[in-house]
Design a protein around this motif. Structure first.
Motif, PDB file in Angstrom:
ATOM      1  N   GLY A 187      87.885  50.529 -49.172  1.00  0.00           N
ATOM      2  CA  GLY A 187      88.501  50.620 -48.029  1.00  0.00           C
ATOM      3  C   GLY A 187      87.850  51.741 -47.027  1.00  0.00           C
ATOM      4  N   VAL A 188      88.173  51.460 -45.653  1.00  0.00           N
ATOM      5  CA  VAL A 188      87.260  52.234 -44.571  1.00  0.00           C
ATOM      6  C   VAL A 188      87.319  53.797 -44.880  1.00  0.00           C
ATOM      7  CG1 VAL A 188      87.037  50.556 -43.337  1.00  0.00           C
ATOM      8  CG2 VAL A 188      88.648  52.432 -42.607  1.00  0.00           C
ATOM      9  N   VAL A 189      87.664  54.311 -45.430  1.00  0.00           N
ATOM     10  CA  VAL A 189      88.374  55.714 -45.054  1.00  0.00           C
ATOM     11  C   VAL A 189      88.197  56.552 -46.446  1.00  0.00           C
ATOM     12  CG1 VAL A 189      89.905  57.251 -45.093  1.00  0.00           C
ATOM     13  CG2 VAL A 189      90.645  55.770 -43.426  1.00  0.00           C
ATOM     14  N   VAL A 190      87.937  55.042 -47.597  1.00  0.00           N
ATOM     15  CA  VAL A 190      87.901  55.909 -48.451  1.00  0.00           C
ATOM     16  C   VAL A 190      86.069  55.710 -48.821  1.00  0.00           C
ATOM     17  CG1 VAL A 190      87.131  54.897 -51.446  1.00  0.00           C
ATOM     18  CG2 VAL A 190      89.657  55.439 -50.023  1.00  0.00           C
ATOM     19  N   LEU A 191      85.238  54.911 -48.164  1.00  0.00           N
ATOM     20  CA  LEU A 191      83.791  54.805 -48.278  1.00  0.00           C
ATOM     21  C   LEU A 191      83.119  55.949 -47.343  1.00  0.00           C
ATOM     22  CD1 LEU A 191      83.498  50.377 -47.955  1.00  0.00           C
ATOM     23  CD2 LEU A 191      82.661  52.245 -49.768  1.00  0.00           C
ATOM     24  N   TRP A 192      84.209  56.587 -46.054  1.00  0.00           N
ATOM     25  CA  TRP A 192      83.580  57.094 -44.780  1.00  0.00           C
ATOM     26  C   TRP A 192      82.922  58.541 -45.557  1.00  0.00           C
ATOM     27  CZ3 TRP A 192      86.181  61.231 -43.455  1.00  0.00           C
ATOM     28  CH2 TRP A 192      85.650  62.677 -42.200  1.00  0.00           C
ATOM     29  N   MET A 204      83.265  58.830 -49.565  1.00  0.00           N
ATOM     30  CA  MET A 204      82.247  58.863 -49.993  1.00  0.00           C
ATOM     31  C   MET A 204      81.209  59.127 -49.410  1.00  0.00           C
ATOM     32  SD  MET A 204      83.932  54.995 -52.698  1.00  0.00           S
ATOM     33  CE  MET A 204      82.117  55.380 -53.062  1.00  0.00           C
ATOM     34  N   ASP A 205      80.592  58.359 -48.147  1.00  0.00           N
ATOM     35  CA  ASP A 205      79.581  58.593 -47.608  1.00  0.00           C
ATOM     36  C   ASP A 205      79.081  59.374 -47.005  1.00  0.00           C
ATOM     37  OD1 ASP A 205      77.543  57.549 -46.788  1.00  0.00           O
ATOM     38  OD2 ASP A 205      77.943  57.578 -45.072  1.00  0.00           O
ATOM     39  N   LYS A 206      80.502  60.177 -46.877  1.00  0.00           N
ATOM     40  CA  LYS A 206      80.221  61.363 -46.123  1.00  0.00           C
ATOM     41  C   LYS A 206      79.840  62.950 -47.511  1.00  0.00           C
ATOM     42  CE  LYS A 206      83.136  65.013 -43.351  1.00  0.00           C
ATOM     43  NZ  LYS A 206      81.531  64.981 -42.268  1.00  0.00           N
ATOM     44  N   PHE A 207      80.548  63.229 -48.467  1.00  0.00           N
ATOM     45  CA  PHE A 207      80.425  63.709 -50.284  1.00  0.00           C
ATOM     46  C   PHE A 207      79.954  63.252 -50.935  1.00  0.00           C
ATOM     47  CE2 PHE A 207      84.969  64.773 -48.172  1.00  0.00           C
ATOM     48  CZ  PHE A 207      84.751  65.743 -47.730  1.00  0.00           C
ATOM     49  N   PHE A 208      79.463  62.168 -51.483  1.00  0.00           N
ATOM     50  CA  PHE A 208      79.134  61.701 -52.581  1.00  0.00           C
ATOM     51  C   PHE A 208      77.470  61.808 -51.533  1.00  0.00           C
ATOM     52  CE2 PHE A 208      82.927  61.513 -54.211  1.00  0.00           C
ATOM     53  CZ  PHE A 208      83.027  63.348 -54.452  1.00  0.00           C
ATOM     54  N   GLY A 209      77.080  61.136 -50.086  1.00  0.00           N
ATOM     55  CA  GLY A 209      76.522  60.219 -49.669  1.00  0.00           C
ATOM     56  C   GLY A 209      75.100  60.619 -49.685  1.00  0.00           C
TER      57      GLY A 209
END
Length: 86
Positions: free
Chosen positions: A74-79, A81-86
């Motif tokens: 999902g776009v929100v989950v991917l965003w 994950m990228d914001k906090f773990f990327g």
């Protein structure tokens, strides 16, 4: 004949598709089952949570566990994950 129930069903299915796009299968599937059981099926909160939990376990065990297939996140989950773990 009441057409309102059919329209509500189609609207719920459309909402499920949008939820899958936004949140992915692992979040949207159990959330949809929970809301469907609780609001539409008039089940208790506990039974609705059980249904959502079993849905999550089944989807995860079948696709991620047994088939080794990474489901769409999902776009929100991917965003997130990228914001906090990327």
């Amino acid at each position: 004949r009441r057409v309102g129930r059919e329209i509500a069903c189609f609207a719920a299915m459309a909402m499920c598709v949008v939820l899958i796009w936004l949140l992915g299968f692992l979040v949207a599937g159990p959330l949809f089952v929970f809301l469907w059981m609780w609001l539409w099926g008039k089940k208790t909160l506990r039974n609705s949570l059980y249904g959502a939990g079993f849905t999550l376990a089944f989807i995860w065990l079948l696709f991620e566990g047994l088939l080794k297939y990474e489901l769409y996140r999902g776009v929100v989950v991917l965003w997130l994950m990228d914001k906090f773990f990327g």
